[in-house]
Motif scaffolding. Sequence first.
Motif: not given
Length: 225
Positions: A188-193
């Motif tokens: 959820r926190s991996d906005h770049g991916t």
Amino acid sequence: MTVNVPVPPATTELLGRPVGPDRRSPRKPRPSRPERGSSPREGQRVRPLTRRQIEDHLQELGDLCAETSGGGPWAWNQARGAFLRRLAADVRRPGFELLIAETTALTGCAYGFPVRGDGPRWEGFDGYLPGRLLRLAASGRLFVISGIHVPSSVRRQNQDRAWNLARRLQKRLLTDHGAAVAVTLVNRSDHGTVEALRSWGWRYIEGDTPRTAPRGPFRVLVLET
């Protein structure tokens, strides 16, 4: 991995304004516009590796993952270790496939495996998949893409083009296995991916919103052929 609800980044092209016929002299045909960026016709052959070849290329694959993960040496070591552990677990799954892209050197990779209705599932998917996807799994047409590792330029440039390297890799995995839908788990926190996957055609499951999504560290994204 190199993967809320916002729409994929829009891309535009410069279009010439229509011009009427020139009565004084015939108009020469307008030359075709070159494609933006480099295309696979300039290199980057995509091919699968056998399990034995994967073992022989672990060093190169680990280097690729580290180099495309961003950050500094500490982050590279973390990314390399996590990648190799995940790969060691996934490679034993029935139907596992790893594709590499290469010119004179390794330039990208993607890997995954089909999900069967009566077989083991990827850890973390329990409770995330709706009935429609479970039925696809039962028919052998659901595929898990557990990793896509490509240079940062592939994330930023020409994401909507069919010849974008990430799009080529993910499409080839689905085509090789006759799958209708691919799924992947994203932190959820991996906005770049998330932004990268969204730009390559992935989306959240229909009806899945931050309010209705199952609680947990992950969200599911799907890609349809």
